[in-house]
Design a protein around this motif. Structure first.
Motif, PDB file in Angstrom:
ATOM      1  N   THR A 157      -2.678   3.839  -3.402  1.00 32.68           N
ATOM      2  CA  THR A 157      -2.277   2.819  -4.377  1.00 32.68           C
ATOM      3  C   THR A 157      -2.138   1.484  -3.660  1.00 32.68           C
ATOM      4  O   THR A 157      -1.437   1.396  -2.651  1.00 32.68           O
ATOM      5  CB  THR A 157      -0.926   3.207  -5.023  1.00 32.68           C
ATOM      6  OG1 THR A 157      -1.026   4.541  -5.512  1.00 32.68           O
ATOM      7  CG2 THR A 157      -0.565   2.272  -6.161  1.00 32.68           C
ATOM      8  N   PHE A 158      -2.844   0.485  -4.164  1.00 33.46           N
ATOM      9  CA  PHE A 158      -2.786  -0.848  -3.548  1.00 33.46           C
ATOM     10  C   PHE A 158      -2.306  -1.840  -4.598  1.00 33.46           C
ATOM     11  O   PHE A 158      -2.893  -1.919  -5.678  1.00 33.46           O
ATOM     12  CB  PHE A 158      -4.177  -1.230  -3.034  1.00 33.46           C
ATOM     13  CG  PHE A 158      -4.206  -2.525  -2.262  1.00 33.46           C
ATOM     14  CD1 PHE A 158      -3.510  -2.654  -1.071  1.00 33.46           C
ATOM     15  CD2 PHE A 158      -4.926  -3.614  -2.730  1.00 33.46           C
ATOM     16  CE1 PHE A 158      -3.542  -3.842  -0.351  1.00 33.46           C
ATOM     17  CE2 PHE A 158      -4.963  -4.806  -2.011  1.00 33.46           C
ATOM     18  CZ  PHE A 158      -4.267  -4.910  -0.819  1.00 33.46           C
ATOM     19  N   ARG A 159      -1.223  -2.532  -4.308  1.00 33.19           N
ATOM     20  CA  ARG A 159      -0.616  -3.467  -5.258  1.00 33.19           C
ATOM     21  C   ARG A 159      -0.406  -2.793  -6.618  1.00 33.19           C
ATOM     22  O   ARG A 159      -0.716  -3.344  -7.664  1.00 33.19           O
ATOM     23  CB  ARG A 159      -1.490  -4.715  -5.420  1.00 33.19           C
ATOM     24  CG  ARG A 159      -1.727  -5.430  -4.094  1.00 33.19           C
ATOM     25  CD  ARG A 159      -2.622  -6.618  -4.274  1.00 33.19           C
ATOM     26  NE  ARG A 159      -2.053  -7.504  -5.258  1.00 33.19           N
ATOM     27  CZ  ARG A 159      -2.768  -8.265  -6.081  1.00 33.19           C
ATOM     28  NH1 ARG A 159      -4.090  -8.227  -6.028  1.00 33.19           N
ATOM     29  NH2 ARG A 159      -2.174  -9.038  -6.933  1.00 33.19           N
ATOM     30  N   GLY A 160       0.081  -1.559  -6.566  1.00 33.64           N
ATOM     31  CA  GLY A 160       0.434  -0.853  -7.792  1.00 33.64           C
ATOM     32  C   GLY A 160      -0.739  -0.222  -8.528  1.00 33.64           C
ATOM     33  O   GLY A 160      -0.538   0.492  -9.497  1.00 33.64           O
ATOM     34  N   ALA A 161      -1.971  -0.466  -8.063  1.00 31.99           N
ATOM     35  CA  ALA A 161      -3.135   0.088  -8.768  1.00 31.99           C
ATOM     36  C   ALA A 161      -3.705   1.268  -7.990  1.00 31.99           C
ATOM     37  O   ALA A 161      -3.813   1.213  -6.753  1.00 31.99           O
ATOM     38  CB  ALA A 161      -4.201  -0.990  -8.933  1.00 31.99           C
ATOM     39  N   LEU A 216       0.856  -1.199   0.000  1.00 36.82           N
ATOM     40  CA  LEU A 216       0.000   0.000   0.000  1.00 36.82           C
ATOM     41  C   LEU A 216       0.885   1.240   0.000  1.00 36.82           C
ATOM     42  O   LEU A 216       1.886   1.297   0.720  1.00 36.82           O
ATOM     43  CB  LEU A 216      -0.852   0.019   1.277  1.00 36.82           C
ATOM     44  CG  LEU A 216      -1.725   1.250   1.465  1.00 36.82           C
ATOM     45  CD1 LEU A 216      -3.035   1.094   0.700  1.00 36.82           C
ATOM     46  CD2 LEU A 216      -2.023   1.489   2.945  1.00 36.82           C
ATOM     47  N   GLU A 217       0.508   2.196  -0.824  1.00 40.35           N
ATOM     48  CA  GLU A 217       1.207   3.482  -0.782  1.00 40.35           C
ATOM     49  C   GLU A 217       0.175   4.594  -0.730  1.00 40.35           C
ATOM     50  O   GLU A 217      -0.776   4.589  -1.515  1.00 40.35           O
ATOM     51  CB  GLU A 217       2.094   3.646  -2.021  1.00 40.35           C
ATOM     52  CG  GLU A 217       3.270   2.688  -1.984  1.00 40.35           C
ATOM     53  CD  GLU A 217       4.064   2.658  -3.280  1.00 40.35           C
ATOM     54  OE1 GLU A 217       5.058   3.384  -3.373  1.00 40.35           O
ATOM     55  OE2 GLU A 217       3.669   1.916  -4.187  1.00 40.35           O
ATOM     56  N   ILE A 218       0.352   5.526   0.192  1.00 33.12           N
ATOM     57  CA  ILE A 218      -0.507   6.706   0.163  1.00 33.12           C
ATOM     58  C   ILE A 218       0.384   7.905  -0.113  1.00 33.12           C
ATOM     59  O   ILE A 218       1.508   7.998   0.389  1.00 33.12           O
ATOM     60  CB  ILE A 218      -1.359   6.881   1.439  1.00 33.12           C
ATOM     61  CG1 ILE A 218      -0.503   7.235   2.641  1.00 33.12           C
ATOM     62  CG2 ILE A 218      -2.168   5.630   1.743  1.00 33.12           C
ATOM     63  CD1 ILE A 218      -1.348   7.649   3.820  1.00 33.12           C
ATOM     64  N   THR A 219      -0.111   8.776  -0.972  1.00 32.55           N
ATOM     65  CA  THR A 219       0.707   9.885  -1.459  1.00 32.55           C
ATOM     66  C   THR A 219      -0.062  11.193  -1.336  1.00 32.55           C
ATOM     67  O   THR A 219      -1.146  11.335  -1.912  1.00 32.55           O
ATOM     68  CB  THR A 219       1.060   9.662  -2.945  1.00 32.55           C
ATOM     69  OG1 THR A 219       1.484   8.303  -3.119  1.00 32.55           O
ATOM     70  CG2 THR A 219       2.180  10.590  -3.389  1.00 32.55           C
ATOM     71  N   ASP A 220       0.485  12.100  -0.559  1.00 33.61           N
ATOM     72  CA  ASP A 220      -0.054  13.467  -0.439  1.00 33.61           C
ATOM     73  C   ASP A 220      -1.550  13.503  -0.143  1.00 33.61           C
ATOM     74  O   ASP A 220      -2.285  14.297  -0.731  1.00 33.61           O
ATOM     75  CB  ASP A 220       0.220  14.270  -1.723  1.00 33.61           C
ATOM     76  CG  ASP A 220       1.682  14.705  -1.789  1.00 33.61           C
ATOM     77  OD1 ASP A 220       2.278  14.889  -0.710  1.00 33.61           O
ATOM     78  OD2 ASP A 220       2.202  14.841  -2.906  1.00 33.61           O
ATOM     79  N   LEU A 221      -1.999  12.644   0.760  1.00 34.80           N
ATOM     80  CA  LEU A 221      -3.431  12.630   1.095  1.00 34.80           C
ATOM     81  C   LEU A 221      -3.794  13.857   1.925  1.00 34.80           C
ATOM     82  O   LEU A 221      -3.093  14.214   2.876  1.00 34.80           O
ATOM     83  CB  LEU A 221      -3.783  11.389   1.925  1.00 34.80           C
ATOM     84  CG  LEU A 221      -3.962  10.060   1.229  1.00 34.80           C
ATOM     85  CD1 LEU A 221      -4.601   9.073   2.201  1.00 34.80           C
ATOM     86  CD2 LEU A 221      -4.787  10.191  -0.037  1.00 34.80           C
TER      87      LEU A 221
END
Ligand SMILES: Nc1ncnc2c1ncn2[C@@H]1O[C@H](COP(=O)(O)OP(=O)(O)O)[C@@H](O)[C@H]1O
Ligand SMILES: [Mg+2]
Length: 261
Positions: free
Chosen positions: A70-74, A13-18
């Motif tokens: 982004t979860f598993r690249g999506a 999991l990636e979170i970006t600038d939330l």
């Protein structure tokens, strides 16, 4: 106990600038961090830091103002909450939220996603009837309850008959029933006595052996140090640091919050 084969990702999991505002309050500001697959990540910070709001944006129960999940690249930023469960993200709540009049097993059965349109969400947010319990569903339910260590003798009793610690374990069994690979636990150890805490420790180790990934809100820094591989430290909406628990505990800002030093 896992029913699915998973292709391994380094960053699950990636979170970006939330960002999230509630009226004039900037509850989460440019939050950015990643959750490594098959690890335990802690989310720490004082009340009001924005931890639960981050959880809600990851699960899709509230919309982001800006930023990406982004979860598993999506990119799943615009995907519905229900669809995210199908992708493999599930959470527990700070309050336990079992359905007190349903049996322990029925509470876990609501997590099973065999029947389209009858999953986790309908029953959790609009408790209807849990019916058509096929053999396969109930076998999975019992496997999940075995996994978390709930005694078979109590599984047909109303959930409200169980102790608080046991109810928390049942809420984790319900997550397992969704076949999710990312489990978000909001204060899983709060209110647990020593014996229940020991059960939770053992369960967390089992979840990791089973290939799951955990992101958990935890207030006790000693437990974070013991249980988490990395941790994210938030305060008043900002992610102040992402590091090992040991490194975070050396930070002045964190020491002030937790140890008043
Ligand atoms: N639905 C909401 N409406 C208005 N304000 C909210 C809402 N949810 C959270 N907040 C506010 O956002 C801030 C962050 O809350 P929260 O994410 O629950 O923090 P934490 O879980 O770290 O204690 C708090 O000031 C809280 O009062
Ligand atoms: Mg919270």
């Amino acid at each position: 106990m896992r029913r699915k084969a998973w292709k391994w990702e380094k960053m699950l999991l990636e979170i970006t600038d939330l960002n999230k505002h509630f009226g004039g309050l900037h509850a989460v500001r440019n939050a950015t961090f990643s959750v490594e697959e098959n690890k335990v990540t802690g989310l720490v910070g004082p009340n009001g830091a924005g931890k639960t709001t981050v959880f809600n944006m990851i699960t899709g129960t509230i919309q982001v103002d800006s930023g990406a999940v982004t979860f598993r690249g999506a990119d799943i930023t615009r995907v519905t909450a229900q669809e995210r469960v199908r992708h493999g993200i599930a959470r527990t709540f700070q309050d336990v939220r079992l359905l007190p009049r349903l049996s322990v097993a029925e509470n876990v059965a609501v997590g099973v996603q065999n029947q389209p349109g009858e999953g986790f969400f309908q029953v959790l947010f609009a408790p209807v009837h849990v019916h058509r319990r096929e053999k396969e569903t109930m076998e999975h339910v019992h496997a999940c309850l075995d996994f978390v260590g709930i005694n078979p003798k109590v599984r047909n009793e109303p959930a409200s008959n169980l102790s608080y610690g046991e109810q928390k374990l049942v809420s984790i069994a319900r997550l397992l029933a969704t076949d999710s690979r990312l489990l978000l636990l909001d204060e899983p150890t709060s209110g647990l006595d020593e014996a229940s805490l020991d059960q939770f420790r053992a369960l967390l180790a089992k979840l990791i052996s089973d290939g799951r990934t955990v992101l958990m809100v935890e207030h006790n820094m000693l437990l974070v140090r013991e249980l988490c591989d990395q941790a994210v430290f938030m305060a008043t909406g900002d992610v102040l640091a992402v590091d090992t628990p040991e490194k975070l505990m050396e930070m002045e800002e964190l020491r002030e919050v937790y140890f008043g030093a």
